[in-house]
Design a protein around this motif. Structure first.
Motif, PDB file in Angstrom:
ATOM      1  N   PHE A 589     -18.357 -81.927-118.154  1.00 31.92           N
ATOM      2  CA  PHE A 589     -19.166 -80.719-118.027  1.00 31.92           C
ATOM      3  C   PHE A 589     -20.625 -81.100-117.798  1.00 31.92           C
ATOM      4  CE2 PHE A 589     -21.964 -77.599-120.003  1.00 31.92           C
ATOM      5  CZ  PHE A 589     -21.476 -76.371-119.571  1.00 31.92           C
ATOM      6  N   ALA A 590     -21.126 -82.025-118.623  1.00 29.77           N
ATOM      7  CA  ALA A 590     -22.535 -82.399-118.562  1.00 29.77           C
ATOM      8  C   ALA A 590     -22.862 -83.243-117.337  1.00 29.77           C
ATOM      9  CB  ALA A 590     -22.922 -83.159-119.832  1.00 29.77           C
ATOM     10  N   ALA A 591     -21.964 -84.146-116.960  1.00 25.04           N
ATOM     11  CA  ALA A 591     -22.267 -85.105-115.895  1.00 25.04           C
ATOM     12  C   ALA A 591     -21.846 -84.628-114.515  1.00 25.04           C
ATOM     13  CB  ALA A 591     -21.584 -86.441-116.203  1.00 25.04           C
ATOM     14  N   ALA A 592     -21.122 -83.504-114.417  1.00 25.75           N
ATOM     15  CA  ALA A 592     -20.673 -83.056-113.095  1.00 25.75           C
ATOM     16  C   ALA A 592     -20.611 -81.542-112.974  1.00 25.75           C
ATOM     17  CB  ALA A 592     -19.314 -83.673-112.761  1.00 25.75           C
ATOM     18  N   ALA A 593     -19.677 -80.901-113.674  1.00 25.12           N
ATOM     19  CA  ALA A 593     -19.367 -79.492-113.402  1.00 25.12           C
ATOM     20  C   ALA A 593     -20.567 -78.566-113.563  1.00 25.12           C
ATOM     21  CB  ALA A 593     -18.218 -79.031-114.304  1.00 25.12           C
ATOM     22  N   ASN A 667     -47.306 -88.200-105.443  1.00 23.07           N
ATOM     23  CA  ASN A 667     -48.125 -88.797-104.384  1.00 23.07           C
ATOM     24  C   ASN A 667     -47.415 -89.937-103.673  1.00 23.07           C
ATOM     25  OD1 ASN A 667     -50.335 -87.073-104.911  1.00 23.07           O
ATOM     26  ND2 ASN A 667     -50.992 -88.381-106.617  1.00 23.07           N
ATOM     27  N   ASP A 668     -46.152 -90.193-104.028  1.00 19.35           N
ATOM     28  CA  ASP A 668     -45.383 -91.233-103.337  1.00 19.35           C
ATOM     29  C   ASP A 668     -45.043 -90.785-101.919  1.00 19.35           C
ATOM     30  OD1 ASP A 668     -45.511 -92.678-105.629  1.00 19.35           O
ATOM     31  OD2 ASP A 668     -43.383 -92.547-106.121  1.00 19.35           O
ATOM     32  N   LYS A 669     -44.625 -91.740-101.107  1.00 23.28           N
ATOM     33  CA  LYS A 669     -44.211 -91.422 -99.737  1.00 23.28           C
ATOM     34  C   LYS A 669     -42.846 -90.759 -99.710  1.00 23.28           C
ATOM     35  CE  LYS A 669     -46.826 -95.232 -97.691  1.00 23.28           C
ATOM     36  NZ  LYS A 669     -46.746 -96.505 -96.912  1.00 23.28           N
ATOM     37  N   ILE A 670     -42.030 -91.092-100.694  1.00 17.18           N
ATOM     38  CA  ILE A 670     -40.672 -90.553-100.752  1.00 17.18           C
ATOM     39  C   ILE A 670     -40.298 -90.404-102.219  1.00 17.18           C
ATOM     40  CG2 ILE A 670     -39.487 -92.789-100.774  1.00 17.18           C
ATOM     41  CD1 ILE A 670     -38.388 -89.804 -98.635  1.00 17.18           C
ATOM     42  N   GLY A 671     -39.397 -89.468-102.520  1.00 14.58           N
ATOM     43  CA  GLY A 671     -38.972 -89.264-103.905  1.00 14.58           C
ATOM     44  C   GLY A 671     -37.565 -89.772-104.138  1.00 14.58           C
ATOM     45  N   LEU A 672     -36.929 -89.266-105.171  1.00 19.93           N
ATOM     46  CA  LEU A 672     -35.557 -89.628-105.501  1.00 19.93           C
ATOM     47  C   LEU A 672     -34.597 -88.631-104.864  1.00 19.93           C
ATOM     48  CD1 LEU A 672     -36.034 -90.428-109.297  1.00 19.93           C
ATOM     49  CD2 LEU A 672     -35.813 -92.092-107.441  1.00 19.93           C
ATOM     50  N   ASP A 673     -33.324 -88.963-104.920  1.00 20.25           N
ATOM     51  CA  ASP A 673     -32.263 -88.090-104.413  1.00 20.25           C
ATOM     52  C   ASP A 673     -31.413 -87.645-105.590  1.00 20.25           C
ATOM     53  OD1 ASP A 673     -30.119 -86.838-103.229  1.00 20.25           O
ATOM     54  OD2 ASP A 673     -29.344 -88.626-102.230  1.00 20.25           O
ATOM     55  N   LEU A 674     -31.520 -86.370-105.952  1.00 17.35           N
ATOM     56  CA  LEU A 674     -30.799 -85.844-107.106  1.00 17.35           C
ATOM     57  C   LEU A 674     -29.292 -85.944-106.930  1.00 17.35           C
ATOM     58  CD1 LEU A 674     -30.823 -84.422-109.839  1.00 17.35           C
ATOM     59  CD2 LEU A 674     -31.051 -82.241-108.643  1.00 17.35           C
ATOM     60  N   VAL A 675     -28.784 -85.724-105.723  1.00 14.93           N
ATOM     61  CA  VAL A 675     -27.339 -85.786-105.496  1.00 14.93           C
ATOM     62  C   VAL A 675     -26.827 -87.211-105.722  1.00 14.93           C
ATOM     63  CG1 VAL A 675     -25.505 -85.498-103.802  1.00 14.93           C
ATOM     64  CG2 VAL A 675     -27.346 -83.820-103.928  1.00 14.93           C
ATOM     65  N   SER A 676     -27.562 -88.204-105.213  1.00 13.67           N
ATOM     66  CA  SER A 676     -27.169 -89.595-105.446  1.00 13.67           C
ATOM     67  C   SER A 676     -27.155 -89.915-106.938  1.00 13.67           C
ATOM     68  CB  SER A 676     -28.133 -90.546-104.733  1.00 13.67           C
ATOM     69  OG  SER A 676     -28.036 -90.426-103.339  1.00 13.67           O
ATOM     70  N   ASN A 678     -26.672 -87.798-109.360  1.00 18.81           N
ATOM     71  CA  ASN A 678     -25.530 -87.105-109.979  1.00 18.81           C
ATOM     72  C   ASN A 678     -24.232 -87.866-109.755  1.00 18.81           C
ATOM     73  OD1 ASN A 678     -27.181 -85.055-110.883  1.00 18.81           O
ATOM     74  ND2 ASN A 678     -26.614 -83.606-109.283  1.00 18.81           N
ATOM     75  N   ILE A 679     -24.022 -88.335-108.534  1.00 19.31           N
ATOM     76  CA  ILE A 679     -22.788 -89.059-108.218  1.00 19.31           C
ATOM     77  C   ILE A 679     -22.723 -90.371-108.990  1.00 19.31           C
ATOM     78  CG2 ILE A 679     -21.532 -90.236-106.373  1.00 19.31           C
ATOM     79  CD1 ILE A 679     -22.631 -88.069-104.464  1.00 19.31           C
ATOM     80  N   GLN A 680     -23.838 -91.084-109.009  1.00 18.87           N
ATOM     81  CA  GLN A 680     -23.869 -92.352-109.747  1.00 18.87           C
ATOM     82  C   GLN A 680     -23.711 -92.117-111.244  1.00 18.87           C
ATOM     83  OE1 GLN A 680     -23.474 -95.171-108.549  1.00 18.87           O
ATOM     84  NE2 GLN A 680     -24.890 -96.762-109.222  1.00 18.87           N
ATOM     85  N   ARG A 681     -24.258 -91.009-111.751  1.00 17.50           N
ATOM     86  CA  ARG A 681     -24.114 -90.717-113.173  1.00 17.50           C
ATOM     87  C   ARG A 681     -22.650 -90.470-113.516  1.00 17.50           C
ATOM     88  NH1 ARG A 681     -27.545 -92.547-116.124  1.00 17.50           N
ATOM     89  NH2 ARG A 681     -29.236 -91.537-114.960  1.00 17.50           N
ATOM     90  N   GLY A 682     -21.937 -89.807-112.622  1.00 19.23           N
ATOM     91  CA  GLY A 682     -20.517 -89.596-112.855  1.00 19.23           C
ATOM     92  C   GLY A 682     -19.757 -90.909-112.931  1.00 19.23           C
ATOM     93  N   ARG A 683     -20.085 -91.829-112.047  1.00 25.52           N
ATOM     94  CA  ARG A 683     -19.425 -93.145-112.076  1.00 25.52           C
ATOM     95  C   ARG A 683     -19.836 -93.926-113.316  1.00 25.52           C
ATOM     96  NH1 ARG A 683     -20.322 -94.855-105.666  1.00 25.52           N
ATOM     97  NH2 ARG A 683     -19.272 -93.024-104.775  1.00 25.52           N
ATOM     98  N   ASP A 684     -21.096 -93.812-113.690  1.00 23.72           N
ATOM     99  CA  ASP A 684     -21.611 -94.464-114.887  1.00 23.72           C
ATOM    100  C   ASP A 684     -20.857 -93.997-116.124  1.00 23.72           C
ATOM    101  OD1 ASP A 684     -23.243 -95.490-116.946  1.00 23.72           O
ATOM    102  OD2 ASP A 684     -24.717 -93.891-116.717  1.00 23.72           O
ATOM    103  N   HIS A 685     -20.526 -92.712-116.172  1.00 27.13           N
ATOM    104  CA  HIS A 685     -19.829 -92.136-117.329  1.00 27.13           C
ATOM    105  C   HIS A 685     -18.308 -92.281-117.234  1.00 27.13           C
ATOM    106  CE1 HIS A 685     -23.199 -89.345-119.013  1.00 27.13           C
ATOM    107  NE2 HIS A 685     -23.712 -90.444-118.491  1.00 27.13           N
TER     108      HIS A 685
END
Length: 873
Positions: A589-593, A667-676, A678-685
């Motif tokens: 629930f927390a890491a995906a749904a 002020n960075d040139k590029i930020g993070l990717d929330l979807v990436s 989320n997917i990696q967090r699912g694999r991590d868990h």
């Protein structure tokens, strides 16, 4: 022959004229006109026929969309609820008495231990009845399995495995010391810094506890290798080696402190969620492990990230994101962006996953050149996300790696797979407002008249108290000179984005309005009574709004009714609290749904002035950790008007680039990717693949991608086929978002399955649920009747006085059936707080007024150059 010159042949020069001669003559005269008319008729008929055929095709196509939506709901409703989870599995095996033998090597696994008798009810079918999942009969990776035969380990195996785990902890401490000596940290103000320091804050208690978790992770890996266990053995059966809490390798000071004796007659909830369940006092408490809805799927069966079906590596999360979760406008036709904001606010009330931290709780880099050049400086808890060489957003900036730190390992003194730690209470209990520790709550109170500390501007607006920590990941030197600080609340993520900060502010105001009203009703009440009674009402209001307005939007009315999730009517109370129902938040629930709401995020934030004529749009990235406009008069009202006017994005695979490449960019040139992430967090868990969840939720498992054609959006399915090698590899997060929604709901069936199960548990597994009839925590019937009148529209009107008007149901878009009403309208029901007057008659009407202002402390305010008064707590 007759003398007549007419032929006797009828119709040919005879006295009897030819039949229909006039008609024929008319036809000859107007033959061209008639021909043209016939042609027109034929064309019309053909057009009608084509229309019918096309209509039938459309109907058929529509049926292909609607029928699966209907059928998926039928399938979900046929399941047993709540769904089986790890607590059910462990309880079942305890009933089978697998732990009778002291020496693990002497334990015997019965032939049929999956069917133990219930000692409390021998006639019960609790363990034998089907739960309607669709795991194949030979599938043993689910909770209905038998224990695996032939497990052999010795006391020496246990001791040496624990020693190996301790050695690993000592090694990682040395690595952390080296990282600290070289001063390797995330760059302050960078996107990764804001993510890990500003947003994913980890309490020092969680960092301390994670050390014991790390020991057990590596002890379990060693145990698996020493005894030649399979992944299945490690995942399911290693835990039966027994409780190791008395071992020298189990440091009890690193475990979650147990609460004192639970008072079954307590009127108010504990701050940390403990003692909600008298027999299991840590169920749902803060700083405990997430619950497992499904067995974890780690690469090694213990802790390594999930791998592909064929044993190879899965596609990079960034590759999945850039190929499937593209930026494509797709607005909801029914819901406003406020729905997304409420979802995030509630999510932060019930989940906060701890991150692994380094020396002194610091964050460590995983992608810097120093780490890449010296692998010995790579922290074992790093799991950086590989960025493909041809990435359209990151390659131009030579980015090949995205920072990612694994979630902290939950402490335990038992072998088995890695678990993660939830820092929040599981219950919808306002911990997002009040915090989860007594000392934290104390710091948020004025200790006068039950009030929360706030800042009050010279024009009378209440704002949250300031965060004076310069290293909180939000404060900037540029704002210090104006005495403008980021804010402090019960949850450390309060400043993450402006709409979330606004919700925190609104509910702090709501608490103080209620406390002031109760003080007027009951002048004899002391500060503690006023505070606790106010907190109790606020929690009841949050629960009612969530289950009366938010959850029905996600699951649809039929699902709600069948699951008995909808609030009762009038003054009805409920006695359906189930002490056997584990309420803790499911890892999945927390890491995906529950992260489905990320797809609802719009790339632009809309602000609307009171006239409705001036509408301003700003990029979302401008408001990450930038809440300072709330100091300006009228800005909060403009933002709320924008929220209830702007459509949310649809729940699907499409995401705004503001969160897939500009997250926390600053002020960075590029930020993070929330979807990436989320997917990696699912694999991590260790979340199982999407196809496993289909089976868990009663749907036919897919043997190939074409089996998903009826359940998924065609475009999304085509993208899945191009990105994943096998249907078994699809990540749960991506697969769940690819599904067509259930009938009258927002999410697809597998997400709906997980969400429904969790919201059921949060209701029936909560001893303090606002509708309960159990004394002394119950509201009186009169009080409960009043709480059921509350709505989010009323909360917003009362606490944003400049708002002026709002839809009756603000999660829903403006429409004829959902008109925009003046805040003074009688069509927006009001609570009568006379029900809380001690010794009074409820016939008296006492309506809360937004003009009531909280009292300042006796010491008076201190005012800075910004014109903001600070309550002294």
């Amino acid at each position: 022959m007759a003398s007549s010159g007419y032929s006797e042949i009828p119709g040919v020069y005879s006295e009897s004229p030819r039949p229909m001669v006039n008609v024929r003559r008319t036809i000859r005269t107007y033959r061209y006109c008639l021909a043209a008319s016939c042609l027109v008729v034929i064309v019309v008929l053909l057009s009608a026929l084509v229309s019918i055929l096309i209509g039938q095709s459309i109907e058929k196509a529509a049926e292909e969309i609607v029928i699966p939506a209907n059928q998926s709901l039928v399938t979900l409703l046929s399941l047993t609820w709540p769904r089986r989870d790890d607590s059910w599995y462990c309880q079942r095996w305890r009933h089978a008495m697998l732990r009778l033998a002291e020496d693990p090597s002497q334990r015997v696994y019965p032939d049929f231990p999956q069917d133990p008798a219930d000692p409390h009810n021998p006639n019960s079918t609790l363990w034998t009845r089907s739960d309607n999942s669709t795991f194949p009969k030979n599938d043993t990776w689910n909770w209905n399995r038998q224990a695996t035969q032939g497990l052999n380990w010795t006391s020496s195996d246990i001791t040496e495995s624990l020693a190996a785990g301790t050695k690993k902890q000592e090694e990682v401490t040395k690595i952390e010391d080296n990282i600290a000596k070289k001063n390797l940290t995330l760059v302050k103000g960078s996107a990764p810094y804001k993510h890990q320091v500003g947003f994913r804050k980890t309490d020092p208690l969680a960092t301390k506890m994670a050390k014991q978790g790390y020991i057990m992770d590596h002890a379990s890996a060693e145990m698996k290798n020493r005894t030649n266990m399979t992944r299945e053995h490690a995942t399911f059966d290693m835990q039966w080696a027994g409780d190791l809490s008395e071992s020298l390798y189990c440091d009890k000071t690193l475990l979650r402190p147990m609460p004192g004796p639970c008072d079954p007659h307590a009127r108010y909830r504990s701050v940390d969620g403990s003692c909600n369940n008298i027999n299991n006092p840590l169920w749902g408490a803060s700083f405990t492990s997430f619950r497992r809805a499904m067995p974890p799927d780690y690469g090694d069966g213990v802790s390594s990230l999930r791998i592909a079906h064929d044993g190879a590596a899965l596609p990079s999360p960034r590759e999945v994101s850039s190929k499937i979760h593209v930026n494509k406008p797709s607005e909801s036709q029914s819901y406003t962006i406020l729905l997304m904001s409420w979802g995030q606010f509630i999510d932060h009330d019930i989940t906060a996953t701890a991150l692994a931290k380094g020396s002194n709780g610091s964050s460590f880099p995983c992608c810097t050149l120093e780490v890449i050049d010296q692998p010995s400086l790579l922290h074992p808890e790093c799991a950086p996300i590989r960025i493909p060489d041809d990435d359209p957003d990151y390659s131009p900036f030579n980015q090949t790696c995205m920072e990612f730190t694994r979630s902290a390992s939950a402490p335990r003194c038992i072998f088995g797979p890695r678990e993660q730690l939830n820092q929040q209470t599981a219950f919808i209990d306002g911990s997002v407002i009040y915090g989860t520790k007594d000392e934290e709550l104390m710091s948020l109170r004025t200790h006068v008249d039950g009030l929360l500390s706030t800042q009050v501007t010279l024009d009378g607006r209440e704002l949250l108290p300031p965060s004076l920590d310069p290293d909180d990941g939000c404060n900037t030197e540029g704002n210090y000179k104006y005495d403008q600080y980021c804010f402090k609340s019960g949850d450390a993520r309060v400043n993450e984005q402006i709409l979330l900060t606004a919700f925190h502010t609104i509910w702090a105001r709501q608490h103080n309005l209620l406390a002031t009203t109760l003080k007027d009703l009951n002048p004899a009440w002391d500060d503690e009574t006023l505070f606790q009674e106010t907190r109790k009402i606020v929690i009841g209001q949050m629960q009612h709004i969530t289950y009366n307005e938010y959850v029905p939007s996600i699951l649809g009315p039929k699902f709600m009714k069948t699951m008995k999730l909808s609030p009762l009517d009038g003054d009805q109370q409920t006695d359906d609290y189930d002490e056997s129902m584990h309420p803790s938040i499911a890892n999945e629930f927390a890491a995906a749904a529950f992260r489905f709401g990320h797809s609802q995020v719009q790339g632009l934030i809309q602000a609307v002035d009171r006239s409705g004529k001036n509408v301003n749009f700003s990029q979302l990235k401008k408001y990450f950790f930038n809440p300072f406009i709330l100091y300006n008069p009228g800005e909060m009202a403009n933002l709320v008007r924008g929220e209830v006017s702007q459509s949310a994005a649809a729940v699907d695979t499409f995401f705004s680039s503001q969160i897939t490449s500009h997250l926390f960019q600053g002020n960075d040139k590029i930020g993070l990717d929330l979807v990436s992430l989320n997917i990696q967090r699912g694999r991590d868990h260790g979340l199982p693949s999407y196809n496993r969840w289909r089976m868990y939720c009663g749907f036919k498992p897919a043997s190939n991608f074409s089996d998903l054609a009826l359940d998924m959006d065609i475009g999304a399915l085509a993208a899945l086929m191009k990105t994943y090698r096998h249907v078994e590899d699809v990540d749960f997060y991506t697969g769940g978002l690819s599904e067509r929604p259930i009938k009258d709901g927002l999410v697809g069936p597998t997400f709906a399955c997980i969400l429904a199960d969790q919201f059921l548990r949060l209701k029936r597994g909560d001893r303090f649920w606002y509708e309960t009839s159990q004394e002394p925590q119950a509201f009186t019937p009169d009080q409960l009747m009043q709480i059921r009148k509350i709505s989010l529209a009323k909360i917003l009107c009362d606490n944003v006085p400049e708002l002026g008007s709002i839809q009756r149901w603000p999660f829903r878009s403006f429409s004829t059936g959902n008109p925009r009403l003046p805040c003074s309208s009688q069509s927006i029901p009001r609570m009568d707080y006379g029900a809380w007057e001690e010794g009074g008659l409820f016939s008296r009407t006492y309506l809360l007024s937004p003009d009531v202002r909280p009292r300042l402390s006796d010491d008076g305010p201190t005012t800075g150059t910004s014109g903001v008064s600070l309550y002294k707590g």
